[in-house]
Design a protein around this motif. Structure first.
Motif, PDB file in Angstrom:
ATOM      1  N   TYR A  51     -27.263 -55.506 -16.323  1.00  0.00           N
ATOM      2  CA  TYR A  51     -28.586 -55.560 -15.721  1.00  0.00           C
ATOM      3  C   TYR A  51     -29.229 -56.900 -16.053  1.00  0.00           C
ATOM      4  O   TYR A  51     -28.913 -57.536 -17.053  1.00  0.00           O
ATOM      5  CB  TYR A  51     -29.496 -54.471 -16.317  1.00  0.00           C
ATOM      6  N   LEU A  64     -35.820 -53.642 -14.319  1.00  0.00           N
ATOM      7  CA  LEU A  64     -34.379 -53.763 -14.516  1.00  0.00           C
ATOM      8  C   LEU A  64     -33.655 -53.672 -13.181  1.00  0.00           C
ATOM      9  O   LEU A  64     -33.895 -52.757 -12.397  1.00  0.00           O
ATOM     10  CB  LEU A  64     -33.876 -52.651 -15.445  1.00  0.00           C
ATOM     11  N   LEU A  66     -29.711 -53.848 -11.371  1.00  0.00           N
ATOM     12  CA  LEU A  66     -28.283 -53.751 -11.637  1.00  0.00           C
ATOM     13  C   LEU A  66     -27.534 -54.887 -10.946  1.00  0.00           C
ATOM     14  O   LEU A  66     -27.664 -55.081  -9.736  1.00  0.00           O
ATOM     15  CB  LEU A  66     -27.766 -52.400 -11.155  1.00  0.00           C
ATOM     16  N   THR A  86     -25.000 -40.609 -15.922  1.00  0.00           N
ATOM     17  CA  THR A  86     -25.135 -42.055 -15.739  1.00  0.00           C
ATOM     18  C   THR A  86     -26.565 -42.529 -15.783  1.00  0.00           C
ATOM     19  O   THR A  86     -26.825 -43.700 -15.602  1.00  0.00           O
ATOM     20  CB  THR A  86     -24.505 -42.509 -14.410  1.00  0.00           C
ATOM     21  N   GLY A  87     -27.516 -41.662 -16.037  1.00  0.00           N
ATOM     22  CA  GLY A  87     -28.873 -42.114 -16.309  1.00  0.00           C
ATOM     23  C   GLY A  87     -29.139 -42.248 -17.789  1.00  0.00           C
ATOM     24  O   GLY A  87     -30.157 -42.776 -18.195  1.00  0.00           O
ATOM     25  N   PHE A  99     -35.389 -40.210 -16.122  1.00  0.00           N
ATOM     26  CA  PHE A  99     -35.046 -40.627 -17.478  1.00  0.00           C
ATOM     27  C   PHE A  99     -36.180 -41.448 -18.076  1.00  0.00           C
ATOM     28  O   PHE A  99     -36.748 -42.310 -17.401  1.00  0.00           O
ATOM     29  CB  PHE A  99     -33.759 -41.449 -17.457  1.00  0.00           C
ATOM     30  N   TYR A 105     -37.185 -44.045 -21.260  1.00  0.00           N
ATOM     31  CA  TYR A 105     -36.656 -44.948 -22.264  1.00  0.00           C
ATOM     32  C   TYR A 105     -37.806 -45.599 -23.002  1.00  0.00           C
ATOM     33  O   TYR A 105     -38.902 -45.770 -22.473  1.00  0.00           O
ATOM     34  CB  TYR A 105     -35.822 -46.056 -21.607  1.00  0.00           C
ATOM     35  N   LEU A 128     -40.273 -47.000 -20.399  1.00  0.00           N
ATOM     36  CA  LEU A 128     -39.714 -47.157 -19.058  1.00  0.00           C
ATOM     37  C   LEU A 128     -39.284 -45.812 -18.504  1.00  0.00           C
ATOM     38  O   LEU A 128     -38.782 -44.956 -19.224  1.00  0.00           O
ATOM     39  CB  LEU A 128     -38.493 -48.080 -19.103  1.00  0.00           C
ATOM     40  N   ARG A 153     -32.706 -41.294 -10.916  1.00  0.00           N
ATOM     41  CA  ARG A 153     -31.383 -41.357 -10.309  1.00  0.00           C
ATOM     42  C   ARG A 153     -31.421 -40.634  -8.976  1.00  0.00           C
ATOM     43  O   ARG A 153     -31.930 -39.515  -8.884  1.00  0.00           O
ATOM     44  CB  ARG A 153     -30.333 -40.719 -11.215  1.00  0.00           C
ATOM     45  N   ARG A 176     -24.501 -44.226  -8.470  1.00  0.00           N
ATOM     46  CA  ARG A 176     -24.788 -44.704  -9.806  1.00  0.00           C
ATOM     47  C   ARG A 176     -26.035 -45.567  -9.844  1.00  0.00           C
ATOM     48  O   ARG A 176     -26.245 -46.314 -10.780  1.00  0.00           O
ATOM     49  CB  ARG A 176     -23.591 -45.494 -10.334  1.00  0.00           C
ATOM     50  N   LYS A 177     -26.846 -45.466  -8.829  1.00  0.00           N
ATOM     51  CA  LYS A 177     -28.017 -46.306  -8.786  1.00  0.00           C
ATOM     52  C   LYS A 177     -29.187 -45.622  -9.461  1.00  0.00           C
ATOM     53  O   LYS A 177     -29.509 -44.477  -9.180  1.00  0.00           O
ATOM     54  CB  LYS A 177     -28.396 -46.617  -7.336  1.00  0.00           C
ATOM     55  N   LEU A 178     -29.789 -46.364 -10.362  1.00  0.00           N
ATOM     56  CA  LEU A 178     -31.031 -45.946 -10.980  1.00  0.00           C
ATOM     57  C   LEU A 178     -32.134 -46.835 -10.437  1.00  0.00           C
ATOM     58  O   LEU A 178     -31.954 -48.041 -10.311  1.00  0.00           O
ATOM     59  CB  LEU A 178     -30.976 -46.098 -12.493  1.00  0.00           C
ATOM     60  N   TRP A 194     -35.732 -48.212 -11.427  1.00  0.00           N
ATOM     61  CA  TRP A 194     -36.530 -48.352 -12.638  1.00  0.00           C
ATOM     62  C   TRP A 194     -37.973 -48.664 -12.319  1.00  0.00           C
ATOM     63  O   TRP A 194     -38.273 -49.440 -11.395  1.00  0.00           O
ATOM     64  CB  TRP A 194     -35.967 -49.476 -13.511  1.00  0.00           C
ATOM     65  N   GLY A 195     -38.878 -48.088 -13.103  1.00  0.00           N
ATOM     66  CA  GLY A 195     -40.271 -48.500 -13.066  1.00  0.00           C
ATOM     67  C   GLY A 195     -40.456 -49.764 -13.900  1.00  0.00           C
ATOM     68  O   GLY A 195     -39.540 -50.207 -14.597  1.00  0.00           O
TER      69      GLY A 195
END
Lengths: 114, 113
Positions: free
Chosen positions: A35, A43, A45, A100-101, B34, B36, B87, B91, B99-101, B103-104
Protein backbone atom coordinates in the motif's frame (compact mmCIF):
# COMPACT_ATOMS: atom_id res chain seq x y z
CA UNK A 1 8.22 -12.48 16.87
CA UNK A 2 9.09 -9.90 14.20
CA UNK A 3 5.80 -9.97 12.22
CA UNK A 4 6.18 -7.86 9.06
CA UNK A 5 9.53 -6.18 8.49
CA UNK A 6 10.20 -3.53 5.85
CA UNK A 7 13.53 -2.27 4.62
CA UNK A 8 14.67 0.40 4.20
CA UNK A 9 12.69 2.64 6.55
CA UNK A 10 13.76 5.85 4.82
CA UNK A 11 15.10 6.59 1.37
CA UNK A 12 15.67 9.66 -0.77
CA UNK A 13 15.87 9.22 -4.53
CA UNK A 14 16.42 11.49 -7.47
CA UNK A 15 13.92 11.46 -10.33
CA UNK A 16 14.67 8.58 -12.66
CA UNK A 17 16.54 6.44 -10.14
CA UNK A 18 15.40 2.94 -9.34
CA UNK A 19 15.06 1.12 -6.04
CA UNK A 20 13.51 -1.90 -4.37
CA UNK A 21 11.60 -2.07 -1.11
CA UNK A 22 11.78 -5.38 0.71
CA UNK A 23 9.04 -6.85 2.86
CA UNK A 24 9.52 -9.99 4.94
CA UNK A 25 6.95 -11.75 7.12
CA UNK A 26 7.54 -14.62 9.53
CA UNK A 27 3.88 -15.61 10.10
CA UNK A 28 3.59 -18.03 7.18
CA UNK A 29 0.87 -15.86 5.63
CA UNK A 30 -0.27 -16.60 2.10
CA UNK A 31 -1.41 -13.10 1.18
CA UNK A 32 0.83 -10.08 0.98
CA UNK A 33 0.12 -6.49 -0.08
CA UNK A 34 1.83 -3.23 -0.86
CA UNK A 35 0.00 0.00 0.00
CA UNK A 36 0.90 3.62 -0.23
CA UNK A 37 -0.43 6.24 2.20
CA UNK A 38 -0.68 9.88 1.24
CA UNK A 39 -2.27 12.81 3.10
CA UNK A 40 -5.90 13.23 2.09
CA UNK A 41 -5.86 10.04 0.02
CA UNK A 42 -5.92 7.26 2.57
CA UNK A 43 -4.39 3.87 1.99
CA UNK A 44 -4.30 2.71 -1.63
CA UNK A 45 -3.41 -0.77 -2.80
CA UNK A 46 -0.54 -0.94 -5.29
CA UNK A 47 -0.05 -4.67 -5.86
CA UNK A 48 -0.81 -7.83 -3.98
CA UNK A 49 0.04 -11.53 -3.98
CA UNK A 50 -2.11 -14.52 -3.08
CA UNK A 51 0.80 -16.91 -2.77
CA UNK A 52 4.38 -17.67 -3.72
CA UNK A 53 5.02 -16.95 -7.37
CA UNK A 54 1.83 -14.90 -7.89
CA UNK A 55 1.23 -11.17 -8.17
CA UNK A 56 -1.74 -9.00 -9.12
CA UNK A 57 -2.45 -5.33 -9.70
CA UNK A 58 -4.22 -3.20 -7.15
CA UNK A 59 -5.73 0.26 -7.50
CA UNK A 60 -2.58 2.23 -8.35
CA UNK A 61 -0.06 -0.16 -9.98
CA UNK A 62 1.47 2.14 -12.61
CA UNK A 63 5.16 2.80 -12.13
CA UNK A 64 5.66 -0.15 -9.79
CA UNK A 65 6.58 -3.79 -10.18
CA UNK A 66 6.52 -6.59 -7.64
CA UNK A 67 7.85 -10.08 -7.17
CA UNK A 68 7.10 -12.91 -4.74
CA UNK A 69 9.78 -15.52 -5.32
CA UNK A 70 9.58 -16.80 -1.75
CA UNK A 71 6.47 -17.07 0.40
CA UNK A 72 7.91 -14.89 3.14
CA UNK A 73 9.15 -12.05 0.90
CA UNK A 74 7.37 -9.48 -1.25
CA UNK A 75 9.44 -6.96 -3.17
CA UNK A 76 8.23 -3.63 -4.53
CA UNK A 77 10.30 -2.04 -7.28
CA UNK A 78 10.36 1.43 -8.75
CA UNK A 79 12.09 1.34 -12.13
CA UNK A 80 12.22 5.10 -12.73
CA UNK A 81 11.15 7.08 -9.70
CA UNK A 82 8.97 10.18 -10.08
CA UNK A 83 8.14 12.90 -7.54
CA UNK A 84 4.52 11.63 -7.53
CA UNK A 85 5.84 8.46 -5.91
CA UNK A 86 6.89 10.34 -2.80
CA UNK A 87 4.88 8.57 -0.15
CA UNK A 88 4.89 6.24 2.80
CA UNK A 89 4.77 2.63 1.67
CA UNK A 90 3.31 -0.11 3.81
CA UNK A 91 3.60 -3.82 3.36
CA UNK A 92 0.93 -6.03 4.89
CA UNK A 93 0.09 -9.71 5.10
CA UNK A 94 -2.92 -11.81 5.94
CA UNK A 95 -3.55 -15.48 6.62
CA UNK A 96 -6.62 -16.48 4.65
CA UNK A 97 -8.92 -15.14 1.91
CA UNK A 98 -11.84 -15.00 4.31
CA UNK A 99 -9.90 -12.71 6.58
CA UNK A 100 -8.35 -10.42 3.99
CA UNK A 101 -9.57 -7.40 5.91
CA UNK A 102 -7.51 -8.42 8.93
CA UNK A 103 -4.07 -7.32 7.88
CA UNK A 104 -0.74 -7.22 9.67
CA UNK A 105 1.24 -4.15 8.62
CA UNK A 106 4.90 -3.33 8.70
CA UNK A 107 6.13 -0.05 10.12
CA UNK A 108 6.40 1.62 6.73
CA UNK A 109 9.05 2.90 4.36
CA UNK A 110 9.16 6.64 3.80
CA UNK A 111 10.30 7.47 0.27
CA UNK A 112 11.09 10.94 -1.02
CA UNK A 113 11.71 11.50 -4.72
CA UNK A 114 13.40 14.78 -5.58
CA UNK B 1 -19.54 5.02 -6.09
CA UNK B 2 -18.22 2.94 -3.21
CA UNK B 3 -17.12 5.24 -0.44
CA UNK B 4 -16.09 5.25 3.21
CA UNK B 5 -16.29 8.47 5.22
CA UNK B 6 -14.98 8.95 8.73
CA UNK B 7 -15.95 11.74 11.09
CA UNK B 8 -14.82 13.81 12.74
CA UNK B 9 -11.42 14.31 11.08
CA UNK B 10 -9.92 15.19 14.44
CA UNK B 11 -11.12 14.89 18.02
CA UNK B 12 -9.58 16.15 21.21
CA UNK B 13 -10.81 14.70 24.52
CA UNK B 14 -9.92 15.06 28.15
CA UNK B 15 -8.85 11.90 29.92
CA UNK B 16 -12.01 10.11 31.04
CA UNK B 17 -14.28 11.93 28.56
CA UNK B 18 -16.11 9.26 26.56
CA UNK B 19 -16.99 9.79 22.90
CA UNK B 20 -17.63 8.04 19.59
CA UNK B 21 -16.01 7.99 16.18
CA UNK B 22 -18.10 7.43 13.09
CA UNK B 23 -17.48 5.45 9.90
CA UNK B 24 -20.23 5.69 7.30
CA UNK B 25 -20.16 3.72 4.09
CA UNK B 26 -21.95 3.57 0.78
CA UNK B 27 -20.92 0.36 -0.91
CA UNK B 28 -22.55 -2.18 -3.16
CA UNK B 29 -22.47 -5.09 -0.81
CA UNK B 30 -20.60 -5.23 2.50
CA UNK B 31 -18.42 -8.19 3.31
CA UNK B 32 -16.86 -6.92 6.48
CA UNK B 33 -15.95 -3.67 8.19
CA UNK B 34 -12.60 -3.33 9.90
CA UNK B 35 -11.22 -0.91 12.46
CA UNK B 36 -7.53 -0.16 12.80
CA UNK B 37 -5.42 2.02 15.03
CA UNK B 38 -2.38 3.85 13.64
CA UNK B 39 0.25 5.51 15.81
CA UNK B 40 2.46 8.24 14.30
CA UNK B 41 5.26 6.76 12.20
CA UNK B 42 3.84 3.24 12.49
CA UNK B 43 1.73 0.93 10.38
CA UNK B 44 -1.96 0.37 11.11
CA UNK B 45 -2.77 -2.17 13.80
CA UNK B 46 -5.89 -4.30 13.44
CA UNK B 47 -8.56 -3.85 16.11
CA UNK B 48 -11.94 -5.31 15.09
CA UNK B 49 -13.92 -7.03 12.37
CA UNK B 50 -17.69 -6.58 12.07
CA UNK B 51 -19.73 -8.55 9.55
CA UNK B 52 -23.41 -7.87 10.10
CA UNK B 53 -25.72 -5.14 11.39
CA UNK B 54 -26.19 -5.36 15.14
CA UNK B 55 -22.82 -6.95 15.75
CA UNK B 56 -20.62 -5.52 18.51
CA UNK B 57 -16.99 -6.13 19.49
CA UNK B 58 -15.13 -4.90 22.57
CA UNK B 59 -11.52 -4.53 23.59
CA UNK B 60 -10.55 -2.73 26.75
CA UNK B 61 -11.98 0.81 26.45
CA UNK B 62 -13.07 0.37 22.84
CA UNK B 63 -16.36 -0.94 21.51
CA UNK B 64 -17.24 -1.16 17.84
CA UNK B 65 -20.80 -1.41 16.57
CA UNK B 66 -22.28 -1.82 13.10
CA UNK B 67 -25.53 -0.77 11.43
CA UNK B 68 -26.54 -1.10 7.79
CA UNK B 69 -25.01 2.28 6.94
CA UNK B 70 -22.36 3.04 9.51
CA UNK B 71 -20.13 1.87 12.29
CA UNK B 72 -19.24 3.55 15.55
CA UNK B 73 -16.11 3.17 17.61
CA UNK B 74 -17.04 4.07 21.15
CA UNK B 75 -14.23 5.05 23.49
CA UNK B 76 -15.11 4.83 27.17
CA UNK B 77 -13.06 6.80 29.71
CA UNK B 78 -10.13 7.26 27.32
CA UNK B 79 -6.53 7.54 28.49
CA UNK B 80 -3.68 9.46 26.84
CA UNK B 81 -2.33 6.19 25.42
CA UNK B 82 -5.50 5.91 23.33
CA UNK B 83 -4.27 8.88 21.28
CA UNK B 84 -3.84 7.71 17.68
CA UNK B 85 -5.48 7.81 14.28
CA UNK B 86 -8.33 5.35 13.95
CA UNK B 87 -8.96 3.97 10.47
CA UNK B 88 -12.01 2.24 9.12
CA UNK B 89 -12.00 -0.05 6.07
CA UNK B 90 -14.75 -1.87 4.23
CA UNK B 91 -14.44 -5.05 2.21
CA UNK B 92 -16.71 -5.31 -0.79
CA UNK B 93 -18.90 -8.31 -1.57
CA UNK B 94 -17.88 -8.31 -5.19
CA UNK B 95 -16.13 -11.16 -6.94
CA UNK B 96 -14.26 -8.76 -9.17
CA UNK B 97 -12.85 -6.92 -6.19
CA UNK B 98 -12.53 -9.86 -3.88
CA UNK B 99 -9.51 -8.50 -2.12
CA UNK B 100 -10.26 -4.84 -2.33
CA UNK B 101 -10.59 -2.84 0.82
CA UNK B 102 -11.90 0.72 0.75
CA UNK B 103 -10.25 2.81 3.41
CA UNK B 104 -11.48 5.91 5.18
CA UNK B 105 -9.14 8.83 5.85
CA UNK B 106 -9.22 8.29 9.59
CA UNK B 107 -10.04 10.19 12.75
CA UNK B 108 -7.10 11.65 14.63
CA UNK B 109 -7.80 11.31 18.36
CA UNK B 110 -5.87 13.21 21.01
CA UNK B 111 -6.55 12.51 24.69
CA UNK B 112 -5.22 15.09 27.09
CA UNK B 113 -4.21 14.08 30.64
Amino acid sequence: NAGVTQTPKFRVLKTGQSMTLLCAQDMNHEYMYWYRQDPGMGLRLIHYSVGEGTTAKGEVPDGYNVSRLKKQNFLLGLESAAPSQTSVYFCASSYSPRLTGELFFGEGSRLTVL
Amino acid sequence: EDQVTQSPEALRLQEGESSSLNCSYTVSGLRGLFWYRQDPGKGPEFLFTLYSAGEEKEKERLKATLTKKESFLHITAPKPEDSATYLCAVRLNNAGNNRKLIWGLGTSLAVNP
